[in-house]
Design an enzyme around this catalytic site. Structure first.
Site, PDB file in Angstrom:
ATOM      1  N   LEU A   8      54.017 -16.457  18.784  1.00  0.00           N
ATOM      2  CA  LEU A   8      52.375 -16.484  20.394  1.00  0.00           C
ATOM      3  C   LEU A   8      51.752 -15.402  21.172  1.00  0.00           C
ATOM      4  CD1 LEU A   8      52.920 -19.877  21.454  1.00  0.00           C
ATOM      5  CD2 LEU A   8      52.412 -19.389  18.274  1.00  0.00           C
ATOM      6  N   ARG A  15      48.359 -12.039  34.572  1.00  0.00           N
ATOM      7  CA  ARG A  15      49.694 -11.264  35.208  1.00  0.00           C
ATOM      8  C   ARG A  15      49.606 -10.614  35.062  1.00  0.00           C
ATOM      9  NH1 ARG A  15      53.403 -16.416  34.448  1.00  0.00           N
ATOM     10  NH2 ARG A  15      52.321 -16.526  32.359  1.00  0.00           N
ATOM     11  N   GLN A  74      43.653 -16.574  17.914  1.00  0.00           N
ATOM     12  CA  GLN A  74      43.115 -17.744  18.758  1.00  0.00           C
ATOM     13  C   GLN A  74      41.661 -17.483  19.692  1.00  0.00           C
ATOM     14  OE1 GLN A  74      46.271 -18.666  21.787  1.00  0.00           O
ATOM     15  NE2 GLN A  74      45.557 -21.084  22.046  1.00  0.00           N
ATOM     16  N   GLY A  79      46.340 -22.580  25.795  1.00  0.00           N
ATOM     17  CA  GLY A  79      48.053 -22.905  25.313  1.00  0.00           C
ATOM     18  C   GLY A  79      48.703 -22.843  23.931  1.00  0.00           C
ATOM     19  N   GLY A 141      59.256 -23.468  32.459  1.00  0.00           N
ATOM     20  CA  GLY A 141      59.332 -24.475  31.945  1.00  0.00           C
ATOM     21  C   GLY A 141      60.290 -25.575  32.392  1.00  0.00           C
ATOM     22  N   GLU A 155      56.310 -28.080  33.748  1.00  0.00           N
ATOM     23  CA  GLU A 155      55.694 -27.202  33.616  1.00  0.00           C
ATOM     24  C   GLU A 155      55.533 -26.551  34.944  1.00  0.00           C
ATOM     25  OE1 GLU A 155      55.378 -24.523  31.920  1.00  0.00           O
ATOM     26  OE2 GLU A 155      55.872 -25.772  29.979  1.00  0.00           O
ATOM     27  N   ARG A 334      56.706  23.536  23.886  1.00  0.00           N
ATOM     28  CA  ARG A 334      55.789  22.613  24.061  1.00  0.00           C
ATOM     29  C   ARG A 334      55.396  22.302  23.271  1.00  0.00           C
ATOM     30  NH1 ARG A 334      50.682  25.967  26.688  1.00  0.00           N
ATOM     31  NH2 ARG A 334      49.746  24.304  25.392  1.00  0.00           N
ATOM     32  N   LYS A 352      54.493  27.237  22.758  1.00  0.00           N
ATOM     33  CA  LYS A 352      53.633  26.872  21.757  1.00  0.00           C
ATOM     34  C   LYS A 352      53.361  27.177  20.508  1.00  0.00           C
ATOM     35  CE  LYS A 352      49.607  26.961  21.342  1.00  0.00           C
ATOM     36  NZ  LYS A 352      48.484  27.262  21.804  1.00  0.00           N
ATOM     37  N   ARG A 441      51.038  52.115  28.635  1.00  0.00           N
ATOM     38  CA  ARG A 441      50.553  52.721  30.295  1.00  0.00           C
ATOM     39  C   ARG A 441      50.479  54.039  30.682  1.00  0.00           C
ATOM     40  NH1 ARG A 441      56.715  52.036  29.833  1.00  0.00           N
ATOM     41  NH2 ARG A 441      57.013  54.268  30.235  1.00  0.00           N
TER      42      ARG A 441
END
Ligand code: UD1
Ligand code: CA
Length: 462
Positions: A8, A15, A74, A79, A141, A155, A334, A352, A441
């Site tokens: 279920l 919550r 559902q 319930g 419960g 409950e 990476r 990477k 350079r």
């Protein structure tokens, strides 16, 4: 007797206060619902899941991971009893037991479930409820007994003061005969505090009809801890991680300061590897034997070969590392990084989509992206592959046994042949043939006594 399992998972998960349906929140790296499915899989039953919120999206996620599972919808949360009736066709013509369980039990393990099933079957009960005694029974419960015989499940919201003091609670896991679900679910009413059709009312209905209803108490209460809010999510996560670390330690992995180490359930580590805390190891990661992960490793979806050393504060993501490599301190590997055997990637080196062949060394301060570097090549401190021209990424191919002098910029697309040299401080924009020296350079000019003229007597020539 044959058994099918019905999960279920159509609750709102209010919550959790989240956009994501509750059962897709992860515990130790795996969605809660998938953990329940993983636990059920070896018990090789037919499995169905009742989903509610974001049905299409949830069903797609579920089917992509567990294509064999039947899915029911559902529409409206009415319930747990109503949720079971939404899967009627799953058990209507089935002659056997249906194991009904909630999708929000991430710590469920096969052993406890198997012993529950076996006990139910050997005793040939009509209905069994899995009970346990949590440290804090709030929210569950309560199982009310009458002279040791099961009487009802009440409950939290419907319980009297006296009933709330009961410590034995309903784990939410039940065995029913399929035909009893068909016949007696419609008898459940919704005259309770939440105006819901509670599945928890069914055992009492069966009891009154004279059927054999039992409560089977679980040994390890942790197995049945439900996740209803983020605090319980964190608790379940910590508990699952502790189990994983314990298993690893018992299998020969050394974990130092284990409380600061996160190793998710999707991770494999071979014996004789050492993990120093703090460390976070996520996703589909495999770490082979003989490695040392020094403090601060963050590793996700990576394969690390034998005898590697990951020095402090290094990050490795979606990368493959060969045996005997040294990484860090403070290296950043990476996605698409491939280090072959014996590669050294030192401090402040970022890679990477970089393939480094055996024996390559990049010991200090480099960026190596979209590149392949041949064996035994040395990348000097501060080398940068300039892979991005503002629009596109380009590749830098570097041959074998090349020497790249410090502080060089390699402007891609670029190819540097085997055994070539690049002088320190160069900006290389054109291909370098094998065995040549490229240097770009400006030539150094030195003017004798220049400072003396500027500073006069203050210039102290010794
Ligand atoms: C439920 C039990 C409680 C038990 C606890 C154990 C009921 C009425 N209560 O309470 O006795 O101690 O589990 O963890 O069953 N669901 C649906 N459709 C619905 C309502 C719920 O599919 O309309 C699903 C939820 O997604 C969840 C499971 O059923 O996976 C249980 O629902 P939840 O709301 O978490 O019930 P609890 O308050 O925990
Ligand atoms: Ca719950």
């Amino acid at each position: 007797m044959k058994t099918r399992a019905l999960i279920l998972a159509a609750g709102e998960g209010t919550r959790m206060r989240s956009q994501l349906p509750k059962v897709f929140h992860k515990v130790a790296g795996i969605p809660i619902l998938f953990r329940v499915l993983q636990t059920l899989a070896p018990l090789s039953q037919q499995i169905a899941v009742v989903l509610g919120r974001d049905f299409e999206q949830s069903a797609t996620m579920l089917r992509s991971a567990y294509p064999e599972t039947s899915v029911f919808h559902q529409n409206k949360r009415m319930g747990t009893g109503h949720a079971v009736s939404c899967a009627l066709s799953f058990y209507k013509d089935f002659d056997g037991y249906v194991l009904v369980l909630p999708g929000d039990l991430p710590l469920l393990c096969a052993e406890s479930l198997t012993s529950f099933l076996n006990l139910s079957k050997t005793e040939n009960v009509d209905c069994a409820i899995l009970g346990f005694e949590p440290e804090n029974p709030f929210g569950y419960g309560r199982i009310v007994a009458d002279n040791d015989a099961f009487s009802a499940i009440v409950e939290e919201k419907d319980a009297s003061e006296e009933e709330r003091n009961i410590r034995l609670v309903n784990g939410g896991v039940y065995i029913f005969r399929a035909r009893h679900l068909v016949e007696f679910l419609p008898a459940i009413e919704n005259n309770n505090a939440q105006k819901e059709y509670y599945l928890t009312d069914l055992p009492a209905i069966l009891m009154k009809k004279g059927f054999d209803v039992r409560v089977i108490t679980a040994n390890d209460p942790d197995d049945f801890l439900g996740v209803n809010n983020r605090e319980q999510l964190a608790f379940a996560d910590t508990t699952a991680l502790n189990r994983q670390k314990r298993n690893l330690m018992l299998s020969g992995v050394t974990i130092l300061n284990p409380e600061s180490v996160r190793i998710e359930d999707t991770v494999e580590i071979e014996p004789d590897t050492t993990v120093y805390g703090p460390a976070h190891i996520f996703g589909k990661t495999t770490i082979q034997t003989g490695c040392v992960l020094q403090p601060g490793a963050v590793i996700r979806n990576a394969i690390i070969g034998k005898n590697c050393e990951v020095k402090p504060y290094s990050i490795i993501t979606e990368s493959t590392i060969g045996s005997g490599c040294t990484i860090g301190p403070m290296a950043h590997l990476r996605p698409g990084t491939v280090l072959n055997a014996g590669v050294k990637v030192g401090n402040f080196v970022e890679t990477k989509k970089a393939i480094l062949h055996p024996g390559v060394k990049a010991s200090h301060l480099s960026y190596l992206g979209d590149t392949e570097i041949g064996e035994e090549t040395n990348i000097g401190a501060g080398t940068i592959t300039c892979n991005y021209d503002g629009e596109k990424k380009h590749r830098t191919e570097i041959g074998k046994r090349v020497f790249i002098g410090s502080d060089s910029q390699l402007v891609a697309p670029l190819s540097i042949g085997d055994d070539a040299y690049v002088g320190a401080g160069s900006t290389i924009t054109k291909d370098v043939p094998p065995c040549s020296l490229a240097i770009s350079r400006a030539r150094q000019t030195t003017i004798p006594d220049w400072a003396k003229k500027k500073k006069g007597k203050k210039c102290n020539q010794s």
